[in-house]
Design an enzyme around this catalytic site. Structure first.
Site, PDB file in Angstrom:
ATOM      1  N   GLY A 239      -9.478   1.257  -1.407  1.00  0.00           N
ATOM      2  CA  GLY A 239      -9.728   0.160  -2.336  1.00  0.00           C
ATOM      3  C   GLY A 239     -10.622  -0.908  -1.730  1.00  0.00           C
ATOM      4  CB  THR A 240     -10.640  -2.514   1.613  1.00  0.00           C
ATOM      5  OG1 THR A 240      -9.258  -2.882   1.529  1.00  0.00           O
ATOM      6  CG2 THR A 240     -11.424  -3.605   2.316  1.00  0.00           C
TER       7      THR A 240
ATOM      8  CG  ASN B 120      -2.283  -7.843  -4.795  1.00  0.00           C
ATOM      9  OD1 ASN B 120      -3.198  -8.393  -5.407  1.00  0.00           O
ATOM     10  ND2 ASN B 120      -1.938  -8.198  -3.573  1.00  0.00           N
TER      11      ASN B 120
ATOM     12  CD  GLN C 237      -0.942  -3.278  -6.878  1.00  0.00           C
ATOM     13  OE1 GLN C 237       0.023  -2.791  -7.454  1.00  0.00           O
ATOM     14  NE2 GLN C 237      -1.040  -3.297  -5.558  1.00  0.00           N
TER      15      GLN C 237
ATOM     16  CG  HIS D 162      -2.689   3.585  -0.310  1.00  0.00           C
ATOM     17  ND1 HIS D 162      -1.830   2.603   0.105  1.00  0.00           N
ATOM     18  CD2 HIS D 162      -3.895   3.004  -0.451  1.00  0.00           C
ATOM     19  CE1 HIS D 162      -2.509   1.464   0.213  1.00  0.00           C
ATOM     20  NE2 HIS D 162      -3.768   1.688  -0.118  1.00  0.00           N
TER      21      HIS D 162
ATOM     22  CB  THR E 243     -18.373  14.095   6.850  1.00  0.00           C
ATOM     23  OG1 THR E 243     -19.482  14.215   7.749  1.00  0.00           O
ATOM     24  CG2 THR E 243     -17.854  15.471   6.471  1.00  0.00           C
TER      25      THR E 243
ATOM     26  CB  CYS F 170      -3.074  -8.163   3.242  1.00  0.00           C
ATOM     27  SG  CYS F 170      -3.075  -6.801   2.103  1.00  0.00           S
TER      28      CYS F 170
HETATM   29  C1  LIG Z   1      -3.992  -2.405  -1.955  1.00  0.00           C
HETATM   30  C2  LIG Z   1      -5.023  -3.173  -2.687  1.00  0.00           C
HETATM   31  C3  LIG Z   1      -6.361  -3.187  -2.258  1.00  0.00           C
HETATM   32  C4  LIG Z   1      -6.805  -2.534  -0.979  1.00  0.00           C
HETATM   33  O1  LIG Z   1      -6.783  -1.136  -1.058  1.00  0.00           O
HETATM   34  P1  LIG Z   1      -6.829  -0.281   0.306  1.00  0.00           P
HETATM   35  O2  LIG Z   1      -6.873   1.123  -0.169  1.00  0.00           O
HETATM   36  O3  LIG Z   1      -5.596  -0.620   1.050  1.00  0.00           O
HETATM   37  O4  LIG Z   1      -8.053  -0.668   1.040  1.00  0.00           O
HETATM   38  C5  LIG Z   1      -7.282  -3.883  -3.008  1.00  0.00           C
HETATM   39  N1  LIG Z   1      -6.924  -4.527  -4.130  1.00  0.00           N
HETATM   40  C6  LIG Z   1      -5.654  -4.527  -4.581  1.00  0.00           C
HETATM   41  C7  LIG Z   1      -5.315  -5.249  -5.840  1.00  0.00           C
HETATM   42  C8  LIG Z   1      -4.653  -3.865  -3.874  1.00  0.00           C
HETATM   43  O5  LIG Z   1      -3.405  -3.892  -4.308  1.00  0.00           O
END
Ligand SMILES: *Cc1c(COP(=O)(O)O)cnc(C)c1O
Length: 387
Positions: free
Chosen positions: A71-72, A151, A179, A201, A237, A325
């Protein structure tokens, strides 16, 4: 000891069916999808089938999906990528005050590089007003980024309306849907988005894999420079097992979403009605109805969030205060401050997030243990005695 996991918004276990789908791509079908030979072509086929499946679950075209490391990276790619492509057109970005750090930090970084960012506030229940977004638009605005659901407090935003506003002005619109994907319906056309970030995840897929949806025709610069994978938009990759797992997880969610979200919403509502009956001076954070089916967030007065988590953990209950975080820092959550909580109350928040393996008796267990912990901690709190 009984173990109760109520922190699904931080991360979820990988569904065993997802693991099974991934398994062949570690050893048997390990090829590099960019290779010409049969090993590579076999892996490439899996990547492209996964792209097609994930795209269709979002109402997108396969070529609009770029796989990322999570996500990041998807959020960073959207923001830095659009900023780099359009910096000659304008240097203004609009984001909400409650974005995840994966959006908030890239915005702050761009501010240091000469961009201007307007952080639009939220109301008491954590909702961004389309009117405020409209007012923030200038002739230099190139991007609006507002998360689909928060989140921490689970507030679901009127994304389609922001998208409509952005489209009318020819401004790109990005949403962090990390989310919501897999939990509530997400369709890129219904939401009017140009860019959308997701992470495996958070919906029972593997960690370290995600995707950015990029609407066809969107001007964006690559973020990871190197090889020409992902049509030159994202080097490195392919994570074949991860990508296969991501698509499998999305498919399972599509099958189970209705039933799962109804069940989780029922357990959520039990917590929302029963916690205030058992504990005095608790306040629900977030919107009562525009809320993720699996999210509960309470402020519990006269309590330190950290001590509550440690006490819950001693009983096998995993919960969270703020987001994973930020909970290692002592700063109160920017989300709770944005909804207007004073810092001392923001420190005493409890987030409970449910998921695929949450059972009714997990909720019973929490409801039985939590009031005792709060009572014990309040008995030790000088603030509580004084009132
Ligand atoms: C967990 C989360 C992220 C980050 O995702 P990662 O896969 O951990 O990098 C970004 N935005 C929201 C709203 C999240 O809950």
């Amino acid at each position: 000891m009984k173990k109760v996991y109520l922190d699904y918004a931080a991360t979820a276990p990988t569904d065993p069916e997802v693991i099974k789908a991934m398994e062949p791509y570690f050893f048997e079908k390990f090829g590099n999808p960019s290779s010409i030979h049969s090993f590579g072509q076999e892996a490439k086929k899996a990547v492209e089938e996964s792209r097609q499946a994930l795209a269709s679950s979002l109402g997108a075209k396969p070529e609009e999906i770029i796989f990322t490391s999570g996500g990041t990276e998807a959020d960073n790619f959207a923001i830095f990528g659009v900023a780099a492509a359009l910096e000659k057109k304008g240097n203004h970005i609009i984001a909400s005050a409650i974005e995840h750090h994966a959006v908030g930090e890239p915005c702050k970084f761009l501010e240091k590089k000469g961009f201007k960012v307007t952080y639009v506030g939220v109301d008491k229940s954590g909702i961004v007003s389309p009117d405020d977004v409209k007012k923030a638009i200038t002739d230099k605005t190139i991007l609006i980024s507002i998360m689909h659901a928060n989140n921490e407090i689970g507030a679901i935003q009127p994304i389609a309306e922001f998208g409509k506003l952005a489209k009318a002005k020819g401004i790109y619109f990005h949403t962090d849907a990390v989310q919501t994907v897999g939990h509530i319906p997400v369709n890129v056309d219904e939401l009017n988005v140009d860019l959308l970030a997701l992470a495996g995840h958070k919906f029972y897929g593997p960690k370290g894999v995600g995707a950015l949806y990029i609407r066809k025709g969107t001007r964006i610069e690559r973020f990871l420079h190197g090889g020409d994978q992902e049509r030159g938009l994202r080097a490195s990759t392919h994570n074949t097992p991860g990508i296969v797992g991501l698509a499998k997880a999305a498919e399972l969610c599509r099958q189970k979403m209705q039933e799962e979200s109804e069940f989780q919403a029922r357990l959520r509502d039990r917590l929302i009605t029963e916690i205030p009956k058992k504990i005095p001076e608790v306040y629900l954070n977030g919107h009562p109805a525009k809320r993720l089916p699996n999210n509960v967030n309470f402020s519990i007065r006269y309590i330190e969030g950290e001590s509550m988590l440690l006490n819950l953990d001693m009983l096998g209950i995993a919960a969270s205060t703020g987001s994973a975080c930020t909970s290692t820092s002592l700063e109160p959550s920017h989300v709770l401050l944005a909804i207007g909580l004073p810092a001392d109350i923001a420190h005493g928040s409890l987030r409970l997030t449910l998921g695929r393996w949450t059972k009714e008796d997990d909720i019973d267990y929490l409801l039985e243990r939590l009031p005792k912990i709060v009572e014990k901690l309040r008995a030790m709190s000088p603030l509580y005695e004084k009132k």
